[in-house]
Write an enzyme that holds these catalytic residues in place. Sequence first.
Site, mmCIF file in Angstrom:
data_model
loop_
_atom_site.group_PDB
_atom_site.id
_atom_site.type_symbol
_atom_site.label_atom_id
_atom_site.label_comp_id
_atom_site.label_asym_id
_atom_site.label_seq_id
_atom_site.Cartn_x
_atom_site.Cartn_y
_atom_site.Cartn_z
ATOM 1 N N LYS A 88 -8.444 -2.515 2.324
ATOM 2 C CA LYS A 88 -9.372 -1.933 3.509
ATOM 3 C C LYS A 88 -9.939 -2.811 4.481
ATOM 4 O O LYS A 88 -11.039 -3.323 4.140
ATOM 5 C CB LYS A 88 -10.214 -0.754 2.885
ATOM 6 C CG LYS A 88 -9.495 0.116 1.973
ATOM 7 C CD LYS A 88 -10.373 1.217 1.422
ATOM 8 C CE LYS A 88 -9.343 2.237 0.342
ATOM 9 N NZ LYS A 88 -9.452 1.628 -0.860
ATOM 10 N N TRP A 137 -5.625 0.224 6.641
ATOM 11 C CA TRP A 137 -5.072 -0.291 5.355
ATOM 12 C C TRP A 137 -4.087 -1.268 5.531
ATOM 13 O O TRP A 137 -3.218 -1.113 6.287
ATOM 14 C CB TRP A 137 -4.546 1.044 4.557
ATOM 15 C CG TRP A 137 -5.360 1.876 4.031
ATOM 16 C CD1 TRP A 137 -6.745 1.928 4.221
ATOM 17 C CD2 TRP A 137 -5.138 3.092 3.582
ATOM 18 N NE1 TRP A 137 -7.429 2.993 3.659
ATOM 19 C CE2 TRP A 137 -6.551 3.712 3.180
ATOM 20 C CE3 TRP A 137 -4.251 3.963 2.973
ATOM 21 C CZ2 TRP A 137 -6.525 5.270 2.497
ATOM 22 C CZ3 TRP A 137 -4.098 5.034 2.194
ATOM 23 C CH2 TRP A 137 -5.332 5.819 1.908
ATOM 24 N N GLU A 152 3.550 9.278 -16.290
ATOM 25 C CA GLU A 152 3.132 10.884 -16.062
ATOM 26 C C GLU A 152 4.296 11.681 -15.695
ATOM 27 O O GLU A 152 4.314 12.721 -15.683
ATOM 28 C CB GLU A 152 1.700 10.864 -15.240
ATOM 29 C CG GLU A 152 0.687 10.349 -16.007
ATOM 30 C CD GLU A 152 0.292 9.024 -15.403
ATOM 31 O OE1 GLU A 152 1.269 8.316 -15.318
ATOM 32 O OE2 GLU A 152 -0.802 8.893 -15.486
ATOM 33 N N THR A 175 -0.854 5.848 -21.100
ATOM 34 C CA THR A 175 -0.729 4.881 -19.935
ATOM 35 C C THR A 175 -1.567 3.624 -19.904
ATOM 36 O O THR A 175 -2.022 3.458 -20.951
ATOM 37 C CB THR A 175 -1.322 5.590 -18.687
ATOM 38 O OG1 THR A 175 -2.807 5.812 -19.047
ATOM 39 C CG2 THR A 175 -0.734 7.094 -18.473
HETATM 40 P P1 ADP Z 1 5.785 2.850 -15.946
HETATM 41 O O1 ADP Z 1 5.481 2.762 -17.235
HETATM 42 O O2 ADP Z 1 6.833 3.517 -15.395
HETATM 43 O O3 ADP Z 1 5.814 1.395 -15.207
HETATM 44 P P2 ADP Z 1 3.192 3.318 -15.150
HETATM 45 O O4 ADP Z 1 2.545 4.523 -15.451
HETATM 46 O O5 ADP Z 1 2.856 1.963 -16.070
HETATM 47 O O6 ADP Z 1 4.468 3.505 -15.154
HETATM 48 O O7 ADP Z 1 2.942 2.556 -13.859
HETATM 49 C C1 ADP Z 1 3.257 3.519 -12.737
HETATM 50 C C2 ADP Z 1 3.097 2.626 -11.339
HETATM 51 O O8 ADP Z 1 3.857 1.894 -11.257
HETATM 52 C C3 ADP Z 1 3.333 3.667 -10.228
HETATM 53 O O9 ADP Z 1 2.383 4.729 -10.179
HETATM 54 C C4 ADP Z 1 3.582 2.686 -9.026
HETATM 55 O O10 ADP Z 1 2.237 2.240 -8.715
HETATM 56 C C5 ADP Z 1 4.140 1.581 -9.778
HETATM 57 N N1 ADP Z 1 5.729 1.664 -9.549
HETATM 58 C C6 ADP Z 1 6.667 2.003 -10.345
HETATM 59 N N2 ADP Z 1 7.857 1.795 -10.056
HETATM 60 C C7 ADP Z 1 7.607 1.139 -8.650
HETATM 61 C C8 ADP Z 1 8.305 0.726 -7.595
HETATM 62 N N3 ADP Z 1 9.848 0.872 -7.781
HETATM 63 N N4 ADP Z 1 7.694 0.313 -6.574
HETATM 64 C C9 ADP Z 1 6.516 0.006 -6.373
HETATM 65 N N5 ADP Z 1 5.636 0.371 -7.495
HETATM 66 C C10 ADP Z 1 6.245 1.001 -8.562
#
Ligand code: ADP
Length: 552
Positions: A445, A450, A331, A186
Amino acid sequence: MLGGMQDWGLTLDKIIAHARTNYGDREIVTRSVEGPIHRQTYAALYDRAQQVSHALWQSGIAQGDRVATLAWNSWRHMEVWYGASCMGAVTHTINPRLFPEQIAWIANHAEDKILFLDLTFVPLIEKIAGELKTIRTFVILTDAAHMPQTSLPNAVAYEDFIAGRPTNAIQWGAFDENTAAGLCYTSGTTGDPKGVLYSHRSNVLHALAANQPDCFGVHAHDVVMPVVPMFHANAWAIAFVAPMAGAKLVNPGAKLDGESVYELLESEKVTMTAAVPTVWLMLLQFLQANDKKLTTLKRVAIGGSAVPEKVLRTFEVDYGVDVIHAWGMTEMSPIGTLGALLPKHQHAPIDERMRLKLKQGRAVFTVEMKIVDDQGKELPRDGKTFGRLVVKGPAVAKSYFKNAGARRADGTVLEEDGFFDTGDVATIDPDGYMQITDRAKDVIKSGGEWISSIDIENIAISAPGVACAAVIGVAHPKWDERPLLIIEPKPGEQPTREQCLAHLEGKIAKWWMPDDVVFVEKIPLGATGKINKLALRETFKDYVLPSAQAAE
Ligand code: ADP
């Protein structure tokens, strides 16, 4: 009583064996890092991945060893990915956009034994080679003719590494389907990066789920271009989905700018593509500036961060391309929800359809999801109540590599009821459409309530003269936090504070209105192309809002 059916392990070799046998002459087309367009078939992918397995095995790589890649999407990257995983080693795709120290940290943590890297990344790795404690061999993804002078120890050109190897010497898939297949860290926006260890079974099931008709819905007659990189959560399953479905695959290599992406979309007659919103903003700007049309593209999957309304409407209304809004995370392999509309919404008025498509979508089969409060109690699916979004499924992580961040004695990170906390805050409506309102740590916040930074950003981005917009919470003596709007203007334009705020008026609740607007030359992006809120919070940690002065 057990069923009477065969054991047929869900292992990744089955995917390319299927492609070779049933779609052997379907093409993989790549814009190579060296320059020219390269073409080969799935049958050749199979043979050359076998050669990779043989070469790895002869270099002393055993089952479970980590084989790292630092590479753009290409036919060679796919060969290494399948060649390593199918023999039982673990393909570790490293994100080259991370800081060099993070790359070294990750490679050491993963104990990578060998690294396959594109020409692009040779200078980067030369700089940190001294810190890489476990990598013994560096294979440069090119041929002898393009091999650079390099100080990397045991450097070899990929084509020499696999040349003359047998194409049928290694038995693939001779292990349990739960064997580890891939490792992806990540981005580590909080603490050290953590490794997600995918299994063969989780990848196969995830690919099957991702390609349901209401998901990617890829057919054999499709031409699919994953602009999303393989190092970004498995290119959202597309490197598995395309050979499974027999679709032609187009890899954009290192060039992801609007013009290069457009050129491949048209020249290869791409029908489906996928990437984060920033890529599509670049493409749409190119199309508009040059008055170009999209003549073959039918569907575009957009995820990784929220789809801005402007991008959604431009694709759907101006170019007739169906947008599939996707949400997920590393994940989750990564897909959790996709934005296909229910039958009852297919013919709704355009504004209603756009409103629903801006939501992150409905759960795909294999993903269970719910929103819960801080105590883990499920909250109503009324489309209004915000809660922590938690998920469960066969392609959702239960622990991190080497049990990093474990919450329980067995090394897992799960909630008491076995769900994984995504770190996102969301609503779910009665039809099951989920909408992310924020990441838990980005929510503002204000006075015990929120405010969603994402909602404000999505509107601010379409204000005149705005190239990119971010909203963060800044300390406030009365309200705890209040929103600060940060704007990156379009080149040559100078939007004002008043124009930006006027653009939000009437579109958000009054008390969500940012207390101030600041203009920056560039909004920082993280390694996966998303706004780096951590960096922004750091930059503006001492920022004093005018309203804060007044309240004191
Ligand atoms: P990825 O590598 O698929 O981007 P990451 O693990 O780096 O995944 O990040 C995941 C996070 O990205 C999610 O928990 C969310 O906060 C954000 N995210 C992914 N897709 C979207 C979406 N379509 N709209 C808003 N947030 C998103």
